[in-house]
Structures are given as structure tokens and as C-alpha cells.
Design a protein around this motif. Structure first.
Motif, PDB file in Angstrom:
ATOM      1  N   ALA A  73      56.584  79.664  74.693  1.00  0.00           N
ATOM      2  CA  ALA A  73      55.590  78.538  74.458  1.00  0.00           C
ATOM      3  C   ALA A  73      54.259  78.896  74.722  1.00  0.00           C
ATOM      4  O   ALA A  73      53.447  78.631  73.964  1.00  0.00           O
ATOM      5  CB  ALA A  73      56.198  77.390  75.308  1.00  0.00           C
ATOM      6  N   GLN A  74      54.062  79.961  75.544  1.00  0.00           N
ATOM      7  CA  GLN A  74      52.695  80.565  76.080  1.00  0.00           C
ATOM      8  C   GLN A  74      52.074  81.103  74.780  1.00  0.00           C
ATOM      9  O   GLN A  74      50.931  81.309  74.718  1.00  0.00           O
ATOM     10  CB  GLN A  74      52.771  81.624  77.087  1.00  0.00           C
ATOM     11  CG  GLN A  74      53.771  81.071  78.412  1.00  0.00           C
ATOM     12  CD  GLN A  74      53.344  79.673  78.817  1.00  0.00           C
ATOM     13  OE1 GLN A  74      52.206  79.529  79.134  1.00  0.00           O
ATOM     14  NE2 GLN A  74      54.275  78.764  79.144  1.00  0.00           N
ATOM     15  N   LYS A  75      52.833  81.415  73.837  1.00  0.00           N
ATOM     16  CA  LYS A  75      52.449  82.453  72.674  1.00  0.00           C
ATOM     17  C   LYS A  75      52.123  81.434  71.486  1.00  0.00           C
ATOM     18  O   LYS A  75      51.824  81.856  70.429  1.00  0.00           O
ATOM     19  CB  LYS A  75      53.274  83.618  72.283  1.00  0.00           C
ATOM     20  CG  LYS A  75      53.603  84.330  73.468  1.00  0.00           C
ATOM     21  CD  LYS A  75      54.756  85.356  73.231  1.00  0.00           C
ATOM     22  CE  LYS A  75      55.181  86.409  74.385  1.00  0.00           C
ATOM     23  NZ  LYS A  75      56.356  86.919  74.315  1.00  0.00           N
ATOM     24  N   ASN A  76      52.190  80.265  71.841  1.00  0.00           N
ATOM     25  CA  ASN A  76      52.092  79.448  70.686  1.00  0.00           C
ATOM     26  C   ASN A  76      50.746  78.246  70.752  1.00  0.00           C
ATOM     27  O   ASN A  76      51.087  77.613  71.509  1.00  0.00           O
ATOM     28  CB  ASN A  76      53.333  78.684  70.196  1.00  0.00           C
ATOM     29  CG  ASN A  76      53.288  77.668  68.961  1.00  0.00           C
ATOM     30  OD1 ASN A  76      52.326  77.538  68.406  1.00  0.00           O
ATOM     31  ND2 ASN A  76      54.369  77.321  68.561  1.00  0.00           N
ATOM     32  N   ALA A  77      49.980  78.788  70.023  1.00  0.00           N
ATOM     33  CA  ALA A  77      48.698  77.919  70.376  1.00  0.00           C
ATOM     34  C   ALA A  77      48.510  76.531  69.660  1.00  0.00           C
ATOM     35  O   ALA A  77      47.385  75.918  69.827  1.00  0.00           O
ATOM     36  CB  ALA A  77      47.441  79.088  70.038  1.00  0.00           C
ATOM     37  N   SER A  78      49.686  76.412  68.663  1.00  0.00           N
ATOM     38  CA  SER A  78      49.202  75.501  67.669  1.00  0.00           C
ATOM     39  C   SER A  78      50.044  74.001  68.508  1.00  0.00           C
ATOM     40  O   SER A  78      50.242  72.847  67.971  1.00  0.00           O
ATOM     41  CB  SER A  78      50.270  75.554  66.420  1.00  0.00           C
ATOM     42  OG  SER A  78      51.532  75.899  66.597  1.00  0.00           O
ATOM     43  N   VAL A  79      50.874  74.196  69.479  1.00  0.00           N
ATOM     44  CA  VAL A  79      51.503  72.992  70.163  1.00  0.00           C
ATOM     45  C   VAL A  79      51.440  73.232  71.740  1.00  0.00           C
ATOM     46  O   VAL A  79      51.327  74.410  72.113  1.00  0.00           O
ATOM     47  CB  VAL A  79      52.962  73.206  69.749  1.00  0.00           C
ATOM     48  CG1 VAL A  79      53.778  74.165  70.084  1.00  0.00           C
ATOM     49  CG2 VAL A  79      53.645  71.821  70.107  1.00  0.00           C
ATOM     50  N   ASN A  80      51.299  72.168  72.327  1.00  0.00           N
ATOM     51  CA  ASN A  80      51.445  72.058  73.904  1.00  0.00           C
ATOM     52  C   ASN A  80      52.880  71.841  74.176  1.00  0.00           C
ATOM     53  O   ASN A  80      53.226  70.472  74.217  1.00  0.00           O
ATOM     54  CB  ASN A  80      50.205  70.956  74.358  1.00  0.00           C
ATOM     55  CG  ASN A  80      50.419  70.889  75.827  1.00  0.00           C
ATOM     56  OD1 ASN A  80      51.221  71.688  76.485  1.00  0.00           O
ATOM     57  ND2 ASN A  80      49.106  70.390  76.234  1.00  0.00           N
ATOM     58  N   TRP A  81      53.653  72.845  74.495  1.00  0.00           N
ATOM     59  CA  TRP A  81      55.146  72.767  74.825  1.00  0.00           C
ATOM     60  C   TRP A  81      55.298  73.161  76.187  1.00  0.00           C
ATOM     61  O   TRP A  81      54.863  74.287  76.686  1.00  0.00           O
ATOM     62  CB  TRP A  81      55.800  73.764  73.821  1.00  0.00           C
ATOM     63  CG  TRP A  81      57.429  73.345  73.771  1.00  0.00           C
ATOM     64  CD1 TRP A  81      58.229  73.339  75.053  1.00  0.00           C
ATOM     65  CD2 TRP A  81      58.308  73.389  73.045  1.00  0.00           C
ATOM     66  NE1 TRP A  81      59.333  73.208  74.772  1.00  0.00           N
ATOM     67  CE2 TRP A  81      59.369  73.068  73.398  1.00  0.00           C
ATOM     68  CE3 TRP A  81      58.009  73.310  71.552  1.00  0.00           C
ATOM     69  CZ2 TRP A  81      60.439  73.007  72.427  1.00  0.00           C
ATOM     70  CZ3 TRP A  81      59.071  73.224  70.500  1.00  0.00           C
ATOM     71  CH2 TRP A  81      60.531  72.955  71.129  1.00  0.00           C
ATOM     72  N   LYS A  82      55.851  72.152  76.967  1.00  0.00           N
ATOM     73  CA  LYS A  82      55.939  72.306  78.457  1.00  0.00           C
ATOM     74  C   LYS A  82      57.367  72.341  78.766  1.00  0.00           C
ATOM     75  O   LYS A  82      58.119  71.466  78.240  1.00  0.00           O
ATOM     76  CB  LYS A  82      55.191  71.287  79.032  1.00  0.00           C
ATOM     77  CG  LYS A  82      55.277  71.267  80.665  1.00  0.00           C
ATOM     78  CD  LYS A  82      54.623  69.963  81.326  1.00  0.00           C
ATOM     79  CE  LYS A  82      54.778  69.931  82.891  1.00  0.00           C
ATOM     80  NZ  LYS A  82      54.264  68.706  83.430  1.00  0.00           N
ATOM     81  N   THR A  83      57.855  73.057  79.690  1.00  0.00           N
ATOM     82  CA  THR A  83      59.368  73.233  80.100  1.00  0.00           C
ATOM     83  C   THR A  83      59.372  72.806  81.673  1.00  0.00           C
ATOM     84  O   THR A  83      58.639  73.327  82.307  1.00  0.00           O
ATOM     85  CB  THR A  83      59.804  74.514  79.932  1.00  0.00           C
ATOM     86  OG1 THR A  83      59.487  75.144  78.769  1.00  0.00           O
ATOM     87  CG2 THR A  83      61.282  74.795  80.397  1.00  0.00           C
ATOM     88  N   VAL A  84      60.114  71.965  81.756  1.00  0.00           N
ATOM     89  CA  VAL A  84      60.408  71.330  83.131  1.00  0.00           C
ATOM     90  C   VAL A  84      62.089  71.388  83.447  1.00  0.00           C
ATOM     91  O   VAL A  84      62.809  71.070  82.787  1.00  0.00           O
ATOM     92  CB  VAL A  84      60.010  69.861  83.480  1.00  0.00           C
ATOM     93  CG1 VAL A  84      60.311  69.334  84.709  1.00  0.00           C
ATOM     94  CG2 VAL A  84      58.586  69.527  82.992  1.00  0.00           C
ATOM     95  N   LEU A  85      62.344  71.900  84.702  1.00  0.00           N
ATOM     96  CA  LEU A  85      63.637  71.825  85.324  1.00  0.00           C
ATOM     97  C   LEU A  85      63.721  71.504  86.492  1.00  0.00           C
ATOM     98  O   LEU A  85      63.067  71.857  87.198  1.00  0.00           O
ATOM     99  CB  LEU A  85      64.084  73.686  85.266  1.00  0.00           C
ATOM    100  CG  LEU A  85      65.538  73.915  85.888  1.00  0.00           C
ATOM    101  CD1 LEU A  85      66.582  73.071  85.318  1.00  0.00           C
ATOM    102  CD2 LEU A  85      65.585  75.141  86.092  1.00  0.00           C
ATOM    103  N   LEU A  86      64.427  70.379  86.612  1.00  0.00           N
ATOM    104  CA  LEU A  86      64.642  69.775  87.783  1.00  0.00           C
ATOM    105  C   LEU A  86      66.157  70.330  88.512  1.00  0.00           C
ATOM    106  O   LEU A  86      67.069  70.298  87.822  1.00  0.00           O
ATOM    107  CB  LEU A  86      64.871  68.208  87.658  1.00  0.00           C
ATOM    108  CG  LEU A  86      63.803  67.564  86.956  1.00  0.00           C
ATOM    109  CD1 LEU A  86      63.982  65.999  87.106  1.00  0.00           C
ATOM    110  CD2 LEU A  86      62.332  67.762  87.798  1.00  0.00           C
TER     111      LEU A  86
END
Length: 378
Positions: A31-44
Motif C-alpha cells: 500500500a505504501q507504494k501505491n500513490a493512487s489510493v489511500n489504503w490503510k491496514t488495521v489489525l486488532l
């Protein structure tokens, strides 16, 4: 004016299961390498010491079911901040009846046929009861999702049928960040056959018992000495079955290993084994991480199930209807001639997590064009 699509992946686990953590680490890295989308990962998670995107569940919510409640509270918050919440399905969840109707942008993500899998994970009445509860809670959950994603088309279609609705369904293939997974060294031995079988735990659907049976049924002799490397947790019954095998095949039980140590085994491996009994989970195809990691390392794969991401007759993925030990040996010998770099480079387009995530973005855009939020109100 449209802004970048905002996606969040939400998962909740007890502890830090290595397979799930690895999936999410690859996602977060890609996700850090994709500038076209804001993709966040959350693990609880209930544990400390997880990756940077992991959040420890407060102590009062860590007991069973209460952590589900906390996950939904977080989901409600993330839903307000995102265009889409890709929420990993929580089986037999009582709080779905309370919260599901209030999350309007939830995409349900499925990694298995939960109803069939639960009795395998917890044999006996507990597993059967969990499966029964999942039939009810899972169907209710699907009544309120905006769409369905499965790690295979088969899983996605099964969940769509279970929902009884006409909603978009798609595939979110498992993949790896090939930039962070190295090519294995090539220390193959022309005078030995090395086979590697990797699992975090050798569960019933991995089919270690079927491999053992195929060795027992093998009546001939191998053209070269055969060594099978088992990497992962093996129970006492499995260890006893292995001890009863004759000495024609040397089986080394490595137990669990760190990535660098696994790469050392990959360096001598002629072929790797995928899961060999997925039919016990009620599925016929998969996109497992271990297959992607072996191919990225330059190790061809022997399997008894279709891989959804790979084209039919892919040259480095040998799918068979059943396990025949002679066949594994022949493929291992054939694979000695393959260059590790060729195996990796030809596999990359099909195993890349970035490609998988890009495909999901396209699916979301095409399926929900009217759901994207504009700059107004952000």
C-alpha cells in the motif's frame, strides 16, 4: 472534485497468527507504494509486539466475544473516515446482529468456507455448535454488506449464494510484496532430491497424512535419495506415523522456523508442496501465501488444488488430482533444470500483492461508482 479512494482493511485476531500477520504485512508494504489510493491496514489483536499497523485491544475487551464488540466499535469509526471498509469476516459473531445494519460501506472479506471449516478447527460439539451459529450470524451479516470479496472466486460465489442477494462480488487474491521477498540461493544437489512442505501448523486440510500414505503405498525405489523437510508444528500422532515409515525416504521435522531459516531450506529445495487436502474444507481452489512465497523464492510447486491466480498449465505449478509419490519425485527431478530466477520472474505478475490490490480498486470503482465521496464534506 474526486479525491483518492480511501480504503481500510480491518482484521481482528486472538494472538498474532503468523499467516494472517504475514498477509497484512504484505498488504501494508504494498500500500505504501501505491500513490493512487489511500489504503490503510488495521489489525486488532489481544497481544503486544505486533507490526506497526496492529492495535492491542484494551484489556477489558480481550475476552471471547467482547473483542468482537470492540472490533465493531472500531469499524464504526473507520467507516466514517473511509469510502470502503474491507472487514475480514468474524465467524459466529453475536454482535453482528447489533452493528451490521449501521455500517453502510462494509465489504465482507472471506478466506474460507467458514461453515465447513469450523468443525475442523475445533473437532467435537464445540466446532459443530460454532458452525451452526455461523449459519445464522454469517447470513445475517451478509444481508447488510455492500459487497463480498473472497480470496478465490469459488469462495466469493459461495458467499454470494449464501447472502441470497444480488450484490457485487469479487476476488481479493492473496499475494506477496515481491520487493521484500528474496530469491532463494541455488544450492540444489544433483545427487539428492529435496522436497519442502511448509505450514504454520499441519492441520487436517494440509494433508500430511495423505503424503505419508502415498509414501507407504510407494513400492519401488527412488532414483536418488529423497529428503522431505517438514516446517511447522506437528502433533504427536503425526510424529508417530512418520516414525513408522521405512528408511527409503528421510523426513526431517524442523518444527517452526524463522524466515531466514526457511530460506536456507528453500535454497536446497527442488520442489515445494502446497496444501494437499483442501477438499476437507469444502473448497477446490486457493491462493495460499506459502505457494506465493515458494514461487517468489524460485521453488516450483506440487499441488492437488487449483490456484485461482495462476493460469491453467502454469509451467511451475504442477496440479494433480491426487497425491502419487512417484509423481512428486519425477517432478522434483524435472525441476532441477529450472532456473530459480525464471520461476520467480514468470510468477511475479500472478503473485504480486500490488497487482491484487489494484484489481480490488478497479472492482470497487466499477461496482460502486456512485458511492465515492467528493471533496465536499471531507
Amino acid at each position: 472534485m474526486e479525491l483518492k479512494m480511501r480504503i481500510v482493511t480491518l482484521s481482528m485476531t486472538r494472538g498474532l497468527p503468523s499467516g494472517i500477520v504475514a498477509q497484512l504485512e504484505y498488504e501494508n508494504s504494498a500500500a505504501q507504494k501505491n500513490a493512487s489510493v489511500n489504503w490503510k491496514t488495521v489489525l486488532l489483536t489481544t497481544e503486544n509486539g505486533g507490526p506497526s499497523f496492529a492495535q492491542r485491544i484494551p484489556w477489558m475487551f480481550r475476552p471471547m466475544f467482547l473483542r468482537n464488540f470492540y472490533c465493531w466499535i472500531v469499524c464504526l469509526k473507520l467507516a466514517k473516515e473511509s469510502d470502503f471498509v474491507l472487514m475480514r469476516h468474524i465467524p459466529f459473531d453475536p454482535f453482528v446482529f447489533i452493528f451490521a445494519p449501521f455500517v453502510k460501506n462494509r465489504i465482507s472479506v472471506h478466506h474460507s468456507d467458514e461453515i465447513r471449516e469450523l468443525p475442523l478447527v475445533a473437532p467435537g460439539w464445540k466446532g459443530r455448535m460454532a458452525s451452526l451459529l455461523e449459519r445464522v450470524s454469517g447470513k445475517f451479516s451478509l444481508k447488510f454488506v455492500k459487497g463480498i470479496l473472497g480470496v478465490t472466486r469459488e469462495i466469493a460465489e459461495n458467499e454470494l449464494i449464501r447472502s441470497g442477494r444480488k450484490i457485487p462480488s469479487g476476488v481479493y487474491l492473496n499475494g506477496i510484496d515481491v520487493d521484500v521477498f528474496p530469491l532463494a540461493d541455488d544450492r540444489r544437489n544433483d545427487k539428492k532430491i529435496n522436497i519442502v512442505f511448509v505450514c504454520s501448523v499441519f492441520s487436517i486440510w494440509h494433508g500430511l497424512d495423505k503424503l505419508i500414505k502415498s509414501i507407504e503405498n510407494f513400492s519401488g525405489s527412488t532414483p536418488l535419495p529423497v529428503i522431505i523437510h517438514l516446517i511447522g508444528e506437528i502433533d504427536e500422532i503425526q510424529k508417530k506415523e512418520i516414525s513408522l515409515l521405512d528408511s527409503r525416504v528421510c523426513i526431517i521435522m524442523h518444527s517452526s522456523m524463522k524466515k531466514n531459516d526457511i530460506m536456507e531450506v528453500y535454497s536446497v529445495a527442488d520442489v515445494g508442496l502446497a496444501s494437499l487436502a483442501l477438499e476437507r474444507k469444502g473448497i477446490t481452489e486457493a491462493t495460499t501465501l506459502k505457494v506465493r512465497e515458494m514461487l517468489a523464492a524460485g521453488v516450483p510447486v506440487y499441488s492437488t488444488h487449483r490456484d485461482s491466480a495462476l493460469p491453467d498449465n502454469f509451467p511451475y505449478y504442477f496440479m494433480r488430482d491426487d497425491i502419487v509419490f512417484e509423481d512428486i519425485v519425477e517432478i522434483a527431478i524435472k525441476s532441477k533444470s529450472f532456473r530459480r530466477s525464471d520461476v520467480r520472474n514468470i510468477s511475479i505478475p500472478y503473485i504480486s500483492k500490488q497487482n491484487s490490490m489494484n484489481a480490488v480498486c478497479v472492482w470497487l470503482e466499477n461496482s460502486f461508482r456512485d458511492c465515492r465521496r467528493s471533496v465536499v464534506g471531507r
